[in-house]
Scaffold this motif. Structure first.
Motif, PDB file in Angstrom:
ATOM      1  N   SER A   4       0.820  -1.209   0.000  1.00 46.97           N
ATOM      2  CA  SER A   4       0.000   0.000   0.000  1.00 46.97           C
ATOM      3  C   SER A   4       0.849   1.252   0.000  1.00 46.97           C
ATOM      4  O   SER A   4       0.503   2.257  -0.605  1.00 46.97           O
ATOM      5  CB  SER A   4      -0.948   0.011   1.202  1.00 46.97           C
ATOM      6  OG  SER A   4      -0.215  -0.033   2.403  1.00 46.97           O
ATOM      7  N   GLU A   7       2.307   2.376  -3.602  1.00 43.94           N
ATOM      8  CA  GLU A   7       1.393   2.746  -4.684  1.00 43.94           C
ATOM      9  C   GLU A   7       1.498   4.225  -5.010  1.00 43.94           C
ATOM     10  O   GLU A   7       1.789   5.051  -4.146  1.00 43.94           O
ATOM     11  CB  GLU A   7      -0.057   2.431  -4.282  1.00 43.94           C
ATOM     12  CG  GLU A   7      -0.314   0.954  -4.182  1.00 43.94           C
ATOM     13  CD  GLU A   7      -1.671   0.681  -3.619  1.00 43.94           C
ATOM     14  OE1 GLU A   7      -2.335   1.634  -3.192  1.00 43.94           O
ATOM     15  OE2 GLU A   7      -2.067  -0.489  -3.616  1.00 43.94           O
ATOM     16  N   ALA A 191      -5.028  -1.254   1.327  1.00 45.81           N
ATOM     17  CA  ALA A 191      -4.444   0.077   1.418  1.00 45.81           C
ATOM     18  C   ALA A 191      -5.019   0.806   2.631  1.00 45.81           C
ATOM     19  O   ALA A 191      -6.162   0.564   3.034  1.00 45.81           O
ATOM     20  CB  ALA A 191      -4.725   0.862   0.139  1.00 45.81           C
TER      21      ALA A 191
END
Length: 254
Positions: A4, A7, A191
């Motif tokens: 996460s 990203e 995330a």
């Protein structure tokens, strides 16, 4: 570094809530006129124009009477499930589903959804296989609504970069039926943003407006199952794995 954290940052490319409110009023109260039929659709799907006070937009109208019976979903419920998906989308703040209402029309009550013009240059299958964070949001959304038919062709990329998702008639079953082309995050940690959104959905489904609205559109068992899926995602903290008891990918996948 976690998945996460690595990203790319999300950009605010989606339409504003004000635009959505105007679209909803137009869809709900406007004069609906059928222009044609989308013949590749399984159920009756009509391309229409909707007009109100000088404003006109294209939309999709799916009357309940045009729904084909399914063995695993009650007859005449697909339009309401499409509206329920929009309500969950709005509650997430992600605006995954285009503005959608339940209304009467030339062929009786049904779902009416704003037509979306897509970015034609985007390779859909590449988008499906990508790590695009907007597509990852959709994977979480599909896990919440128990989407039994997330095909690649149901992703609508915009020139702005935003990605809509459509065709949510076979969602919200009480039994696990998740079937999707978006399995690239299976078993990966959710995330941080998704965890926050799921916590919000948990509260809204327990005692908020979303729970009340879904009970108008779905059965109590289906609303309870939606809440349980949200809590399961929060408890595990990861994207779900495919079920061993249900085909993981819809056919055809596009």
């Amino acid at each position: 570094m976690s998945a996460s954290e690595s990203e790319p940052a999300l950009m605010p490319t989606h339409p504003s809530p004000i635009q959505d409110e105007r679209a909803l009023k137009l869809l709900r109260d406007g004069h609906l006129e059928v222009a044609g039929r989308l013949i590749e659709a399984t159920n009756m799907t009509l391309y229409c124009s909707v007009s109100l006070n000088g404003s006109t937009a294209a939309c999709v109208y799916k009357p309940v009477r045009g729904e084909r019976p399914l063995w695993d979903f009650p007859d005449g419920t697909l339009a309401a499930r499409e509206v329920a998906a929009f309500e969950v989308s709005q509650a997430t703040g992600w605006q995954i589903v285009p503005p959608t209402v339940y209304r009467d029309g030339p062929f009786g009550p049904g779902m009416c959804q704003l037509w979306i013009d897509t970015e034609r240059e985007v390779d859909l299958m590449r988008l499906v296989r990508s790590r695009n964070p907007l597509v990852r949001r959709m994977a979480v959304f599909d896990a919440v609504i128990n989407n039994a038919d997330r095909k690649g062709g149901h992703l609508l990329p915009l020139p702005t970069g935003h990605v809509y998702g459509v065709d949510h008639g076979v969602c919200f079953a009480a039994e696990d039926k998740l079937r999707t082309v978006l399995w690239q995050w299976r078993g990966k940690p959710l995330a941080r943003e998704a965890v926050g959104v799921l916590a919000k959905l948990d509260r809204e489904l327990e005692s908020g407006a979303l729970g009340r609205r879904l009970r108008e559109l779905l059965t109590l068992a289906e609303v309870e199952a939606t809440w349980k899926r949200v809590r399961r995602l929060l408890d595990t903290g990861v994207h779900p794995y495919p079920s061993e008891d249900w085909p993981a990918i819809p056919w055809p996948p596009v």
